[in-house]
Design an enzyme around this catalytic site. Structure first.
Site, short mmCIF file in Angstrom:
data_model
loop_
_atom_site.label_atom_id
_atom_site.label_comp_id
_atom_site.label_asym_id
_atom_site.label_seq_id
_atom_site.Cartn_x
_atom_site.Cartn_y
_atom_site.Cartn_z
NE ARG A 176 -5.96 -8.44 -9.15
CZ ARG A 176 -6.24 -7.26 -9.67
NH1 ARG A 176 -5.78 -6.92 -10.86
NH2 ARG A 176 -6.98 -6.38 -9.01
CE LYS A 223 -13.05 8.11 2.37
NZ LYS A 223 -12.98 9.47 2.91
CD GLU A 236 -5.09 4.01 -5.60
OE1 GLU A 236 -6.16 3.72 -5.03
OE2 GLU A 236 -5.02 4.22 -6.81
CG HIS A 271 -9.73 -1.84 11.00
ND1 HIS A 271 -10.16 -2.70 11.98
CD2 HIS A 271 -9.86 -0.59 11.50
CE1 HIS A 271 -10.52 -1.99 13.04
NE2 HIS A 271 -10.35 -0.70 12.77
N GLY A 287 -5.96 11.56 -2.72
CA GLY A 287 -5.74 10.83 -3.96
C GLY A 287 -6.50 11.46 -5.11
CB THR A 313 -6.97 3.29 -1.91
OG1 THR A 313 -7.28 4.40 -2.75
CG2 THR A 313 -7.62 2.02 -2.43
CB ILE A 348 -6.13 -0.45 6.22
CG1 ILE A 348 -4.84 0.31 5.90
CG2 ILE A 348 -6.00 -1.21 7.53
CD1 ILE A 348 -4.43 1.31 6.94
CE1 TYR A 387 -7.31 11.59 1.95
CE2 TYR A 387 -9.29 12.05 3.23
CZ TYR A 387 -8.68 11.57 2.08
OH TYR A 387 -9.46 11.06 1.06
CG ASN A 434 -4.15 7.65 -2.94
OD1 ASN A 434 -5.16 7.14 -2.43
ND2 ASN A 434 -3.96 7.68 -4.25
N1 RBF Z 1 -7.03 -0.32 -10.78
C1 RBF Z 1 -6.93 -0.81 -12.05
O1 RBF Z 1 -7.07 -0.05 -13.00
N2 RBF Z 1 -6.68 -2.13 -12.29
C2 RBF Z 1 -6.53 -3.03 -11.28
O2 RBF Z 1 -6.30 -4.22 -11.55
C3 RBF Z 1 -6.64 -2.56 -9.93
N3 RBF Z 1 -6.54 -3.41 -8.89
C4 RBF Z 1 -6.63 -2.92 -7.62
C5 RBF Z 1 -6.50 -3.81 -6.54
C6 RBF Z 1 -6.56 -3.36 -5.23
C7 RBF Z 1 -6.42 -4.34 -4.10
C8 RBF Z 1 -6.80 -1.97 -4.98
C9 RBF Z 1 -6.90 -1.47 -3.58
C10 RBF Z 1 -6.94 -1.10 -6.04
C11 RBF Z 1 -6.85 -1.55 -7.36
N4 RBF Z 1 -6.98 -0.68 -8.45
C12 RBF Z 1 -6.89 -1.16 -9.73
C13 RBF Z 1 -7.04 0.77 -8.22
C14 RBF Z 1 -8.41 1.35 -8.27
O3 RBF Z 1 -8.66 1.73 -9.60
C15 RBF Z 1 -8.39 2.57 -7.35
O4 RBF Z 1 -8.19 2.17 -6.02
C16 RBF Z 1 -9.60 3.42 -7.35
O5 RBF Z 1 -9.42 4.40 -8.30
C17 RBF Z 1 -10.92 2.72 -7.48
O6 RBF Z 1 -11.96 3.68 -7.41
P1 ADP Z 2 -8.57 9.57 -2.03
O1 ADP Z 2 -8.85 9.68 -3.48
O2 ADP Z 2 -8.33 10.90 -1.38
O3 ADP Z 2 -7.44 8.62 -1.73
P2 ADP Z 2 -10.43 7.53 -1.13
O4 ADP Z 2 -11.87 7.50 -1.54
O5 ADP Z 2 -9.50 6.52 -1.73
O6 ADP Z 2 -9.91 9.00 -1.38
O7 ADP Z 2 -10.41 7.41 0.45
C1 ADP Z 2 -9.17 7.31 1.10
C2 ADP Z 2 -9.19 7.82 2.53
O8 ADP Z 2 -10.17 7.12 3.31
C3 ADP Z 2 -7.86 7.54 3.22
O9 ADP Z 2 -6.91 8.57 2.96
C4 ADP Z 2 -8.25 7.45 4.69
O10 ADP Z 2 -8.20 8.74 5.30
C5 ADP Z 2 -9.72 6.97 4.66
N1 ADP Z 2 -9.92 5.56 5.02
C6 ADP Z 2 -10.92 5.13 5.83
N2 ADP Z 2 -10.89 3.80 5.98
C7 ADP Z 2 -9.84 3.35 5.24
C8 ADP Z 2 -9.30 2.02 5.01
N3 ADP Z 2 -9.85 0.93 5.56
N4 ADP Z 2 -8.21 1.93 4.22
C9 ADP Z 2 -7.67 3.04 3.65
N5 ADP Z 2 -8.13 4.29 3.84
C10 ADP Z 2 -9.22 4.47 4.63
MG MG Z 3 -7.30 6.63 -2.53
#
Ligand code: RBF
Ligand code: ADP
Ligand code: MG
Length: 154
Positions: free
Chosen positions: A104, A21, A79, A84, A15, A27, A82, A91, A29
């Site tokens: 929302r 993380k 994104e 858990h 991502g 998340t 999970i 990846y 992606n």
């Molecule tokens: N990003 C936003 O800019 N606004 C949001 O309201 C928002 N809500 C999120 C809700 C959930 C459940 C998740 C998993 C992500 C959300 N994000 C949101 C994305 C967030 O900015 C992104 O996962 C990462 O860049 C955080 O570091």
């Molecule tokens: P990226 O910017 O590469 O998406 P993140 O910081 O969002 O990096 O981390 C995402 C990665 O973390 C996922 O691709 C997956 O390999 C790992 N991961 C570990 N635990 C989880 C979880 N509970 N939910 C989603 N991804 C997880």
């Molecule tokens: Mg991510």
């Protein structure tokens, strides 16, 4: 939103590397083509549902679809967090999800702390909703899960 529940799967790709993380909310992606193929009536926003990695256990999940206004992304992303704790990253593996319900719209926040707090309350909402029979039965339906006891009529 007539497209719900919506099933899709795709490879977990890198991502934005913003360290979700490190914030405790990794998340997974989806690639661009999966994002582009989402039905048009799945509007941007935050959703809950079920997800599994490869042939693994099916877990509750929350998913953010859109442009992350807080970070002003120029590319739409999908994104999945999970709900858990995994021992390792996944990846390159296939993530399958059923998007079950809308929580929302995406919003902007004045601080990272406020964004994190909002995500935590999304997770609580997902945990609650997914325990309802209506959503528990989706797990059984899409993932052929047999350990769900449902009342008659489902
Ligand atoms: N990003 C936003 O800019 N606004 C949001 O309201 C928002 N809500 C999120 C809700 C959930 C459940 C998740 C998993 C992500 C959300 N994000 C949101 C994305 C967030 O900015 C992104 O996962 C990462 O860049 C955080 O570091
Ligand atoms: P990226 O910017 O590469 O998406 P993140 O910081 O969002 O990096 O981390 C995402 C990665 O973390 C996922 O691709 C997956 O390999 C790992 N991961 C570990 N635990 C989880 C979880 N509970 N939910 C989603 N991804 C997880
Ligand atoms: Mg991510």
């Amino acid at each position: 939103m007539s497209a719900l529940p919506y099933f899709c799967k795709g490879e977990v790709v890198k991502g934005f590397g913003r360290g979700s993380k490190q914030l405790g909310i990794p998340t997974a992606n989806f690639p661009e083509d999966v994002v582009d193929n989402l039905p048009s009536d799945i509007c941007t926003g935050i959703y809950f549902g079920w997800g599994c990695v490869g042939n693994g256990v099916v877990h509750k999940m929350v998913m953010s679809i859109g442009w992350n206004p807080f970070y002003q992304n120029t590319k739409k992303s999908a994104e999945t967090h999970i709900i858990h704790t995994f021992d390792e990253d996944f990846y390159g593996e296939t993530l399958s999800v059923v998007i079950a319900g809308f929580i929302r719209p995406e919003s902007n926040f004045t601080s990272v702390e406020a964004l994190i707090a909002a995500i935590h309350s999304d997770i609580e909402e997902a945990e609650r909703q997914l325990d309802l029979p209506e959503f528990r039965q989706l797990k059984a339906r899409f993932f052929n899960n047999t350990d769900v006891n449902l009342p008659n009529g489902y």
